[in-house]
Design an enzyme around this catalytic site. Structure first.
Site, PDB file in Angstrom:
ATOM      1  CE  LYS A   1      35.686  50.775  47.813  1.00  0.00           C
ATOM      2  NZ  LYS A   1      34.241  50.934  48.092  1.00  0.00           N
TER       3      LYS A   1
ATOM      4  CG  ASP B   1      31.238  49.925  46.905  1.00  0.00           C
ATOM      5  OD1 ASP B   1      31.582  50.448  45.817  1.00  0.00           O
ATOM      6  OD2 ASP B   1      31.270  50.546  47.982  1.00  0.00           O
TER       7      ASP B   1
ATOM      8  CE1 TYR C   1      42.792  37.631  42.619  1.00  0.00           C
ATOM      9  CE2 TYR C   1      42.203  36.970  40.408  1.00  0.00           C
ATOM     10  CZ  TYR C   1      41.840  37.267  41.699  1.00  0.00           C
ATOM     11  OH  TYR C   1      40.515  37.190  42.068  1.00  0.00           O
TER      12      TYR C   1
ATOM     13  CG  ASP D   1      38.043  35.914  39.787  1.00  0.00           C
ATOM     14  OD1 ASP D   1      37.232  35.184  39.198  1.00  0.00           O
ATOM     15  OD2 ASP D   1      38.924  35.474  40.543  1.00  0.00           O
TER      16      ASP D   1
ATOM     17  CG  ASP E   1      32.499  33.529  38.711  1.00  0.00           C
ATOM     18  OD1 ASP E   1      32.814  33.478  37.504  1.00  0.00           O
ATOM     19  OD2 ASP E   1      32.928  32.718  39.552  1.00  0.00           O
TER      20      ASP E   1
END
Ligand code: NAD
Length: 358
Positions: free
Chosen positions: A192, A224, A141, A248, A252
């Site tokens: 990852k 994943d 970000y 993020d 959620d």
């Protein structure tokens, strides 16, 4: 020493729920010896309307001076057409970055009384208690270069950069190991590393830190698989640490396992233990002003403030127990109720918590 708490109610349901959180703080101050001084400042749309800026200088200065910030919510349709830097959301993003709040702590706790509200089967989620520690000020970000341009062949091309240096990983890692140590002693680092160089560095630094925390069991999981495991068997997790982008999304998803956005608190911390405490939900313009918003997310954010900034884990437990008792007694705001007759207003729910604390 008197702790300075800045209350920033913001927009929509923000002021309604902040009022209840302040009643809780007042009760702790008057009946349980909590030594605090409260101040209030404008933020978001309310600050745009009053001063033309979602984070006026005076608000930022007050936030810098405070030991902790209690934040309601910001945003709403009235400000959606503003240019990006004049939107309510940019006030919150700027506040987080100006205060250097790099560690975002998001618990996903499912009170057994509310197991039926989750979209998953009660046996999979009842008693769920996960803490996701997300890096908040780095990663893709914020990484440079980023941008959008038109190539020589006339095609538009856009790119972002996922980058972390080892110091950034080290500080979020330590925050996560400390958090795990204070819980069950289990930490799962999500990355990852099978594909991304930045994740390989992430994993190396986490492994290096493990030597300083022999009492914490560190495991690694690819993002994943973590997404899959969160839905398949979420209770296998205790504390999870991950970067900004993965955090993020996973936080959620974990939050929604609980089924009720009105119950979820969060904390964003700096290196010195200062924190901004806020509910996960937004300003809920669809229900603002009706007195039906659930104040428990912000009241549980007060509990996090007591534990992580004010050093009063004893009072944090009192607040969390009071929430449990209120649910045991059948009190429900509209978002978590299953029967109209038991519906409590924002104020009634706040009042019930205050009564129990007294
Ligand atoms: P939202 O979280 O405000 O609302 C989503 C749904 O959850 C709505 O149906 C709402 O009524 C319900 N809800 C939210 N909080 C509740 C509570 N305490 N009690 C009962 N029900 C509750 O998300 P949204 O509708 O996508 O966004 C509304 C505004 O909030 C937008 O302007 C958005 O930008 C802003 N927002 C702000 C923050 C923040 O302040 N940190 C976070 C997310 C969204």
């Amino acid at each position: 020493m008197t702790a300075k708490i800045l209350v920033m109610p913001g927009d929509g349901v923000g002021p309604e729920i902040c009022r209840e959180a302040v009643r809780v703080l007042d009760a702790l101050a008057s009946d349980h010896g909590l030594d605090i001084e409260l101040d209030e400042a404008l933020v978001g749309g309310a600050a745009i309307d009053a001063e033309g800026d979602p984070l006026p200088e005076a608000s930022l200065a007050a936030a810098r001076e405070a030991d902790a910030v209690l934040f309601g919510a910001i945003g709403g349709p009235a400000w959606d057409e503003q240019p990006r830097d004049k939107r309510p959301e940019s006030g919150l993003l700027r506040l987080r970055s100006e205060l250097g709040l790099f560690a975002n702590l998001r618990p996903a706790i499912l009170y057994p009384q509310l197991a039926h509200v989750s979209a998953l089967k009660p046996e999979i989620v009842a008693g769920l208690d996960i803490m996701i520690v997300r890096e908040l000020t780095g990663g893709i970000y914020f990484g440079k270069p980023s941008g959008l341009h038109t190539t020589a062949s006339g095609r538009r091309e856009a790119y972002n950069t996922m980058r972390y240096d080892e110091a950034e990983i080290d500080r979020i890692g330590r925050a996560a190991f400390d958090t795990a140590r204070a819980r069950s002693g289990r930490l799962c680092s999500v990355d990852k590393a099978n594909v991304l160089d930045v994740s390989q560095l992430w994993r190396d630094v986490m492994n290096g830190l493990a030597g300083d925390y022999p009492d914490v069991e560190l495991t690694h999981m690819y993002v994943d698989n973590a997404a899959m495991q969160l839905v398949r068997a979420p209770k296998q997790f205790d504390t999870v640490v991950t970067g900004n982008l993965f955090g993020d999304i996973l936080s959620d998803a974990a939050a929604m396992l609980t089924g009720s956005i009105g119950m979820l608190p969060s904390a964003s911390m700096d290196a010195a233990g200062k924190g901004l405490y806020e509910p996960v939900h937004g300003s809920a313009p669809d229900i603002a002003g009706q007195g039906v918003a659930n104040p428990l997310a912000i009241i549980l954010s007060v509990a996090m403030m007591l534990r992580y900034t004010l050093g009063r884990a004893d009072l944090a437990a009192k607040v969390e127990n009071a929430v449990g008792y209120a649910l045991d007694r059948g009190l429900r705001t509209r978002d978590i109720m299953d029967d109209e007759t038991q519906m409590a207003s924002t104020q009634e729910m706040g009042g019930a918590i205050v009564d129990m604390l007294r």
